[in-house]
Design an enzyme around this catalytic site. Structure first.
Site, PDB file in Angstrom:
ATOM      1  N   ARG A  63       0.891  -1.111   0.054  1.00 52.04           N
ATOM      2  CA  ARG A  63       0.190  -0.112   0.115  1.00 52.04           C
ATOM      3  C   ARG A  63       0.810   1.256   0.005  1.00 52.04           C
ATOM      4  O   ARG A  63       1.917   1.021   0.385  1.00 52.04           O
ATOM      5  CB  ARG A  63      -0.827   0.223   1.211  1.00 52.04           C
ATOM      6  CG  ARG A  63      -1.963  -1.182   1.332  1.00 52.04           C
ATOM      7  CD  ARG A  63      -2.665  -1.047   2.622  1.00 52.04           C
ATOM      8  NE  ARG A  63      -3.563  -2.071   2.760  1.00 52.04           N
ATOM      9  CZ  ARG A  63      -3.306  -3.312   3.298  1.00 52.04           C
ATOM     10  NH1 ARG A  63      -2.269  -3.503   3.945  1.00 52.04           N
ATOM     11  NH2 ARG A  63      -4.217  -4.359   3.583  1.00 52.04           N
ATOM     12  N   LYS A 108      -2.136  -1.680   7.088  1.00 52.19           N
ATOM     13  CA  LYS A 108      -3.594  -1.467   7.723  1.00 52.19           C
ATOM     14  C   LYS A 108      -3.924  -2.801   8.575  1.00 52.19           C
ATOM     15  O   LYS A 108      -3.885  -3.593   8.794  1.00 52.19           O
ATOM     16  CB  LYS A 108      -4.661  -1.612   6.392  1.00 52.19           C
ATOM     17  CG  LYS A 108      -6.166  -1.256   7.007  1.00 52.19           C
ATOM     18  CD  LYS A 108      -6.904  -1.144   5.528  1.00 52.19           C
ATOM     19  CE  LYS A 108      -8.481  -0.752   5.690  1.00 52.19           C
ATOM     20  NZ  LYS A 108      -9.297  -0.855   4.469  1.00 52.19           N
ATOM     21  N   HIS A 141      -2.143   2.263  -6.010  1.00 50.96           N
ATOM     22  CA  HIS A 141      -2.763   1.064  -5.796  1.00 50.96           C
ATOM     23  C   HIS A 141      -3.127   0.101  -6.654  1.00 50.96           C
ATOM     24  O   HIS A 141      -3.330  -1.204  -6.602  1.00 50.96           O
ATOM     25  CB  HIS A 141      -4.257   1.572  -4.821  1.00 50.96           C
ATOM     26  CG  HIS A 141      -4.498   0.618  -3.776  1.00 50.96           C
ATOM     27  ND1 HIS A 141      -3.975   0.506  -2.660  1.00 50.96           N
ATOM     28  CD2 HIS A 141      -5.533  -0.411  -3.706  1.00 50.96           C
ATOM     29  CE1 HIS A 141      -4.429  -0.424  -1.850  1.00 50.96           C
ATOM     30  NE2 HIS A 141      -5.560  -1.047  -2.451  1.00 50.96           N
ATOM     31  N   ARG A 186      -0.672  -2.479  -6.828  1.00 52.69           N
ATOM     32  CA  ARG A 186      -1.105  -3.847  -6.100  1.00 52.69           C
ATOM     33  C   ARG A 186      -2.187  -4.577  -6.211  1.00 52.69           C
ATOM     34  O   ARG A 186      -1.909  -5.808  -6.395  1.00 52.69           O
ATOM     35  CB  ARG A 186      -1.580  -2.858  -4.469  1.00 52.69           C
ATOM     36  CG  ARG A 186      -2.002  -3.934  -3.338  1.00 52.69           C
ATOM     37  CD  ARG A 186      -2.292  -2.871  -2.223  1.00 52.69           C
ATOM     38  NE  ARG A 186      -3.024  -3.748  -1.172  1.00 52.69           N
ATOM     39  CZ  ARG A 186      -2.701  -4.541  -0.301  1.00 52.69           C
ATOM     40  NH1 ARG A 186      -1.351  -4.761   0.018  1.00 52.69           N
ATOM     41  NH2 ARG A 186      -3.712  -5.099   0.543  1.00 52.69           N
ATOM     42  N   HIS A 190      -4.442  -9.238   3.994  1.00 52.83           N
ATOM     43  CA  HIS A 190      -5.804  -9.166   3.863  1.00 52.83           C
ATOM     44  C   HIS A 190      -6.322  -9.952   5.448  1.00 52.83           C
ATOM     45  O   HIS A 190      -5.774 -11.317   5.390  1.00 52.83           O
ATOM     46  CB  HIS A 190      -6.561  -9.667   2.790  1.00 52.83           C
ATOM     47  CG  HIS A 190      -6.489  -8.591   1.646  1.00 52.83           C
ATOM     48  ND1 HIS A 190      -6.846  -8.906   0.583  1.00 52.83           N
ATOM     49  CD2 HIS A 190      -6.452  -7.271   1.708  1.00 52.83           C
ATOM     50  CE1 HIS A 190      -6.716  -7.798  -0.369  1.00 52.83           C
ATOM     51  NE2 HIS A 190      -6.496  -6.714   0.367  1.00 52.83           N
ATOM     52  N   TYR A 243     -10.381 -10.547  -6.566  1.00 54.09           N
ATOM     53  CA  TYR A 243      -9.277 -10.556  -7.768  1.00 54.09           C
ATOM     54  C   TYR A 243      -9.772 -11.723  -8.457  1.00 54.09           C
ATOM     55  O   TYR A 243      -9.249 -12.082  -9.607  1.00 54.09           O
ATOM     56  CB  TYR A 243      -7.894 -10.518  -7.249  1.00 54.09           C
ATOM     57  CG  TYR A 243      -7.562  -9.409  -6.399  1.00 54.09           C
ATOM     58  CD1 TYR A 243      -7.329  -8.083  -7.287  1.00 54.09           C
ATOM     59  CD2 TYR A 243      -7.531  -9.264  -5.085  1.00 54.09           C
ATOM     60  CE1 TYR A 243      -6.836  -6.971  -6.520  1.00 54.09           C
ATOM     61  CE2 TYR A 243      -7.045  -7.935  -4.366  1.00 54.09           C
ATOM     62  CZ  TYR A 243      -6.855  -6.955  -5.309  1.00 54.09           C
ATOM     63  OH  TYR A 243      -6.510  -5.637  -4.756  1.00 54.09           O
TER      64      TYR A 243
END
Length: 286
Positions: free
Chosen positions: A143, A168, A232, A235, A258, A267
């Site tokens: 990120r 995150k 992004h 990514r 994640h 995805y």
């Protein structure tokens, strides 16, 4: 009220361990709701489900209409706020419980083709720093905030990996480095005379996300990519290319950091779409 907001902010940051960006968004949403209470002469202790529903209706009817994602976040912000008020015995119940978030249509992320990634990296090779920034975004799926927060001490060269400590949700993760990228990073650190505690891109002061955006935009324009590309996107491209090459989705989930597999699953739609496109080409040719 300011004290409650500050304590709520601290709770989100240190207990929930949410990202700075998420904390700012949640606190902003709660401030907006508190203004609604003041305008309608409603005490915080008296807030009921009916008041929450009235507020949601007001948000839905405003001139600058919120999309489903923004509205869902505002509801989540209030749910977290009233959970906090329950935990601290300021409120007995959470009036947001039972209120459903609007359905969000998952948008398939944009990504670059392998040939476009190759172009992007080739055009940036003359600038060592820019090349390494783009390479880390793509080859490690970072990120923007993670890239900006990287320090020299977060890199290992034997074995070669990068440790992400400011992702995150504040979850640490390890992402392997290719031998070529590791070598170039090591040369860059040596040539710049950086100390372990220095930021990788910067020294005492880290690089700003807006600088990363400008760099990505600069090279996409230089190599003639017409798509709307932002950091992004690299990514997204990292995740998509791994899945296209048959990498297990659980491995991709870990590499991206994640917490939920459903976030990574978006995805898969890209890969599925490629299958449909392939069949359609056969039909067209037939």
């Amino acid at each position: 009220m300011e004290r409650i907001l500050q304590n709520f902010s601290d709770y989100l940051m240190h207990v929930r361990r949410l990202s700075d960006h998420t904390v700012v968004a949640y606190v902003g949403d709660v401030k907006q709701f508190l203004c609604f209470l003041i305008e309608n002469d409603i005490e915080l202790k008296d807030v009921s489900r009916l008041h929450i529903e009235e507020y949601i209706k007001k948000l839905s009817k405003q001139k600058t209409k919120l999309n489903s994602t923004s509205l869902a976040r505002k509801i989540s912000s209030l749910r977290s706020f009233f959970n906090y008020l329950q935990l601290t015995s300021i409120k007995d119940e959470n009036p947001v419980e039972g209120i459903r978030n609007p359905k969000i249509r998952r948008r398939i992320p944009d990504f670059l083709l392998p040939s476009e990634i190759q172009k992007l990296l080739e055009f940036s090779m003359k600038n060592q720093r820019d090349y390494l920034m783009l390479s880390l975004l793509y080859f490690c799926g970072l990120r923007v905030s993670e890239l900006c927060n990287l320090r020299v001490e977060d890199l290992s060269f034997s074995p070669a990996f990068v440790k992400i400590t400011m992702g995150k949700g504040k979850k640490d993760r390890i992402v392997p480095l290719t031998s070529k990228l590791a070598e170039k990073l090591e040369n860059y650190i040596t040539s710049c005379g950086k100390s372990p505690e220095d930021y990788l891109f910067g020294s005492q002061i880290k690089i700003h996300p807006s600088t990363v955006f400008r760099i990505v935009r600069k090279y996409t324009m230089m190599c003639g990519i017409k798509k709307r590309i932002h950091p992004h996107t690299l990514r997204h491209t990292f995740a998509t290319h791994l899945l296209q090459k048959g990498v297990n989705i659980r491995v991709v989930q870990d590499l991206l950091g994640h917490s939920n597999l459903s976030t990574t699953s978006v995805y898969l739609h890209v890969v599925d779409q490629e299958k449909f496109d392939a069949i359609n080409k056969l039909l067209q040719e037939g």
